[in-house]
Design a protein around this motif. Structure first.
Motif, mmCIF file in Angstrom:
data_model
loop_
_atom_site.group_PDB
_atom_site.id
_atom_site.type_symbol
_atom_site.label_atom_id
_atom_site.label_comp_id
_atom_site.label_asym_id
_atom_site.label_seq_id
_atom_site.Cartn_x
_atom_site.Cartn_y
_atom_site.Cartn_z
ATOM 1 N N PRO A 1 0.818 -1.215 0.000
ATOM 2 C CA PRO A 1 0.000 0.000 0.000
ATOM 3 C C PRO A 1 0.850 1.263 0.000
ATOM 4 O O PRO A 1 2.072 1.208 0.143
ATOM 5 N N ALA A 2 0.188 2.388 -0.208
ATOM 6 C CA ALA A 2 0.852 3.680 -0.079
ATOM 7 C C ALA A 2 1.144 3.894 1.397
ATOM 8 O O ALA A 2 0.251 4.183 2.193
ATOM 9 N N THR B 1 8.160 -0.920 -0.335
ATOM 10 C CA THR B 1 7.756 0.415 -0.771
ATOM 11 C C THR B 1 8.982 1.327 -0.836
ATOM 12 O O THR B 1 10.020 1.042 -0.243
ATOM 13 N N ALA C 1 -1.779 13.205 2.156
ATOM 14 C CA ALA C 1 -1.920 12.961 0.721
ATOM 15 C C ALA C 1 -3.077 12.003 0.467
ATOM 16 O O ALA C 1 -3.266 11.034 1.210
ATOM 17 N N PRO C 2 -3.886 12.217 -0.576
ATOM 18 C CA PRO C 2 -5.072 11.378 -0.810
ATOM 19 C C PRO C 2 -4.746 9.900 -1.016
ATOM 20 O O PRO C 2 -5.537 9.037 -0.653
ATOM 21 N N GLU C 3 -3.566 9.612 -1.590
ATOM 22 C CA GLU C 3 -3.257 8.212 -1.898
ATOM 23 C C GLU C 3 -2.731 7.435 -0.692
ATOM 24 O O GLU C 3 -2.654 6.196 -0.746
ATOM 25 N N ALA C 4 -2.371 8.121 0.390
ATOM 26 C CA ALA C 4 -1.808 7.431 1.555
ATOM 27 C C ALA C 4 -2.869 6.548 2.214
ATOM 28 O O ALA C 4 -4.024 6.951 2.375
ATOM 29 N N ARG C 5 -2.483 5.334 2.601
ATOM 30 C CA ARG C 5 -3.410 4.398 3.231
ATOM 31 C C ARG C 5 -2.971 3.974 4.629
ATOM 32 O O ARG C 5 -3.796 3.790 5.503
ATOM 33 N N ARG D 1 -4.747 3.254 9.686
ATOM 34 C CA ARG D 1 -5.190 2.894 8.339
ATOM 35 C C ARG D 1 -6.438 3.680 7.994
ATOM 36 O O ARG D 1 -7.251 3.979 8.868
#
Length: 490
Positions: free
Chosen positions: A400-401, A415, A434-438, A489
Motif C-alpha cells: 500500500p501507499a 515500498t 496525501a489522498p493516496e496514503a493508506r 489505516r
C-alpha cells in the motif's frame, strides 16, 4: 603445491561462512539497505530515473539487482540475495588479500591479515546489513592484487578497479591516485596515461546516464547531500554544514576521536593498537621481510613507493571520515589494506624462533572476540518492524501507499523509502494528508517519556484525516503493540 591452491579456498570459505553466520543471527538489515533495495528493484525493471535518482552510488544496488531475490519474491528473498552476494564477495576479498599481501608484505602478514579479514565481525555485519561495504573490500583487495603484480603495477586494472570502487563508494576514487602518480612519473608518460583511460569509462558512463535520467549533473551526489543542511537532532552531518570554522574544527576533532575509538570494533581490538607500529615498520623491511620458502613464496622486492602506496591510500580514506560522521563500519572499506599492515609487528615475532610461541598466543587471543561476537542475535528488538513490513508487502492489492519514517519497514514492505535523513513529525503528517496514503506507521512515546522525540504522530490530527488504528491479524496484533509501533489505516 597443493597447499597453495587449498589455502586461498579455505580462507574464502572462512570469510563466506562468517558472513552467513552473522546474517543468520540478524533480524533486519541496516536502515540504508532500504534505499539500496529500492534502487535494486528499479534497476531490475529498467526504471533508470528512480534507480539513478537516489544519492547513493549505483554499483552495489546494480549488482544486487543482477542477483535478484533468492528463495522467493518478497523483500525477505531480496535480502537473502544481498546476503549471498556479500558472502561471495567476502570470500573473494579474503582470498585476494592473502595472495596480494603475500607479495606485498610476506606470508605471515598475509595469513594473519586474511584471517583477521575473514573473521571480522564488522565486515560480516556489513554483508548481513545489505550495505555497499559488503562489496567494496573485494574491489580493494583485487586492486591490491593488480598493484602488487610481480612485473609491476597493472595500470589498466588498477584504474578499472578504482573506477568500479568509486561507483561503489565515493572514497574509492582514492585508489586512482597511486596509478596516476605512477603514470605521471614514469619515463613513457603518454602511453602510461593512456592505459589509465579504461578506468574512466564506467564512471563517466554513470554520470551521463544519471544526467539524462534525472536532469542533474553531480559526480558525488551522496557527498553533496551530506555536506548540505541536513542534520540529526540539530547536529550537521558534516563539517561543511557547520556555521563557523571553529565549529567545523570541533566537528572534525570530535568525530576523529570517536572514529578511533570505534576502531576497536571496526578494525579489531588487537589490530588497532598494532596499526601505527605497522605503518612505521613499512620503512624498515629488513625487520619483517622473510626469505622465500622452498616453493618460492614470499614478498617480492617491490619498490618502496609500491610498498607504501596502499597504506597511504587507506590512511587517506580513514582521514576523510571525520569530515562527515564516524561509524565503525567505515573501517571495513579499507580492511584488505590495513590488516596486513597491522600484522607486521606479529611478523617480527614470527621470523625469530624465540618469538614463535608468543606469536601463536597473541594471534589466538586476537580471534577470541570474533568468535564471541558472531553468536548473539542482532536487532531482536525491532522484529515487529520486520513482521509488519512483510505483512504489508503481502496484501492482496500489493504494497500500500505507506507513510513512515521507519526505513526498515519500507524495506520489508517493498515500498519506496524516504530520503536518508531524519523525517520530522511535521513532514510525516504532511505526507499522511496525501489522498493516496493508506497506512501511517511510526513509534509511540517510550514509557515515562511523554516528550519522546521518536514519537512523531498526532493521533487527533490523523483521526481528522480519516485514519483509525489498524486491525492487525495474529500474531501481529500482539507483537506490534509490544514493539511500541503505532499503525493507522484509512
Amino acid at each position: 603445491m597443493r597447499s597453495r591452491r587449498l589455502l586461498p579456498a579455505l580462507l574464502a570459505l572462512i570469510g563466506a561462512a562468517a558472513h552467513l553466520l552473522v546474517a543468520a543471527r540478524t533480524v533486519a538489515p541496516d536502515r540504508d539497505a532500504a534505499s539500496y533495495l529500492a534502487m535494486a528493484r528499479a534497476f531490475r525493471v529498467g526504471d533508470w530515473a528512480k534507480a539513478l535518482g537516489e544519492v547513493f552510488p549505483p554499483l552495489w544496488p546494480a549488482t544486487w539487482a543482477a542477483v535478484g531475490p533468492v528463495g522467493g519474491t518478497d523483500s525477505l528473498a531480496w535480502w537473502h540475495g544481498a546476503v549471498l552476494l556479500g558472502a561471495v564477495a567476502a570470500g573473494i576479498a579474503v582470498a585476494a588479500t592473502w595472495v596480494a599481501a603475500r607479495r606485498w608484505l610476506g606470508p605471515i602478514p598475509a595469513l594473519v591479515g586474511a584471517l583477521w579479514l575473514g573473521l571480522s565481525v564488522e565486515a560480516a555485519r556489513a554483508g548481513a546489513d545489505g550495505l555497499s561495504e559488503a562489496l567494496f573490500p573485494m574491489l580493494v583487495a583485487l586492486w591490491l592484487l593488480a598493484w602488487t603484480r610481480p612485473r609491476g603495477p597493472s595500470l589498466v586494472w588498477t584504474a578499472v578497479l578504482a573506477g568500479l570502487a568509486f561507483l561503489c563508494r565515493p572514497e574509492g576514487a582514492l585508489l586512482a591516485v597511486p596509478p596516476l602518480l605512477t603514470a605521471l612519473t614514469c619515463d613513457r608518460r603518454g602511453p602510461a596515461l593512456v592505459r589509465l583511460l579504461p578506468g574512466l569509462v564506467l564512471p563517466v558512463g554513470w554520470l551521463v546516464l544519471r544526467a539524462q535520467a534525472t536532469g542533474t549533473w553531480s559526480p558525488l551526489p551522496v557527498g553533496a547531500f551530506m555536506a548540505g543542511p541536513v542534520s540529526v537532532e540539530g547536529q550537521p552531518l558534516s563539517a561543511f554544514g557547520e556555521a563557523s570554522l571553529p565549529a567545523a574544527l570541533g566537528h572534525v576533532g570530535y568525530e576523529a576521536l570517536l572514529f578511533v575509538g570505534q576502531g576497536f570494533e571496526g578494525l579489531g581490538w588487537m589490530a588497532l593498537p598494532l596499526l601505527p607500529l605497522g605503518f612505521l615498520l613499512l620503512r624498515r623491511p629488513e625487520l619483517w621481510r622473510a626469505e622465500p620458502d622452498a616453493e618460492g613464496r614470499g614478498p617480492i622486492a617491490l619498490p618502496r613507493w609500491t610498498v607504501v602506496a596502499p597504506a597511504l591510500v587507506a590512511l587517506a580514506g580513514l582521514c576523510v571520515v571525520p569530515l562527515f560522521f564516524a561509524h565503525r563500519r567505515f573501517w571495513v572499506s579499507w580492511l584488505p589494506l590495513l590488516l596486513p599492515v597491522a600484522a607486521l609487528p606479529l611478523a617480527t615475532l614470527r621470523v625469530r624462533p624465540p618469538g614463535q610461541r608468543l606469536f601463536a598466543l597473541a594471534f589466538a587471543l586476537s580471534l577470541v572476540p570474533s568468535f564471541v561476537q558472531l553468536l548473539p542475535e542482532r536487532r531482536a528488538s525491532i522484529r515487529a518492524e520486520r513482521e509488519l513490513g512483510l505483512w504489508l508487502g503481502s496484501l492482496p492489492a500489493g504494497p500500500p501507499a505507506l507513510v513512515s519514517d521507519l526505513k526498515r519497514l519500507h524495506f520489508f514492505a517493498g515500498t519506496w523509502p524516504p530520503p536518508p535523513r531524519p523525517v520530522p513529525g511535521t513532514e510525516l503528517m504532511s505526507l499522511a494528508a496525501a489522498p493516496e496514503a493508506r497506512f501511517v506507521v511510526s513509534y509511540g512515546p517510550r514509557p515515562g517519556r511523554a516528550d519522546d522525540p521518536r514519537a512523531k504522530l498526532d493521533p487527533e490530527a490523523l483521526e481528522a484525516l480519516g485514519y483509525r488504528p489498524a486491525a492487525l491479524p495474529a500474531p501481529l496484533d500482539a507483537s506490534v503493540p509490544q514493539g511500541n509501533l503505532r499503525v493507522y489505516r484509512r
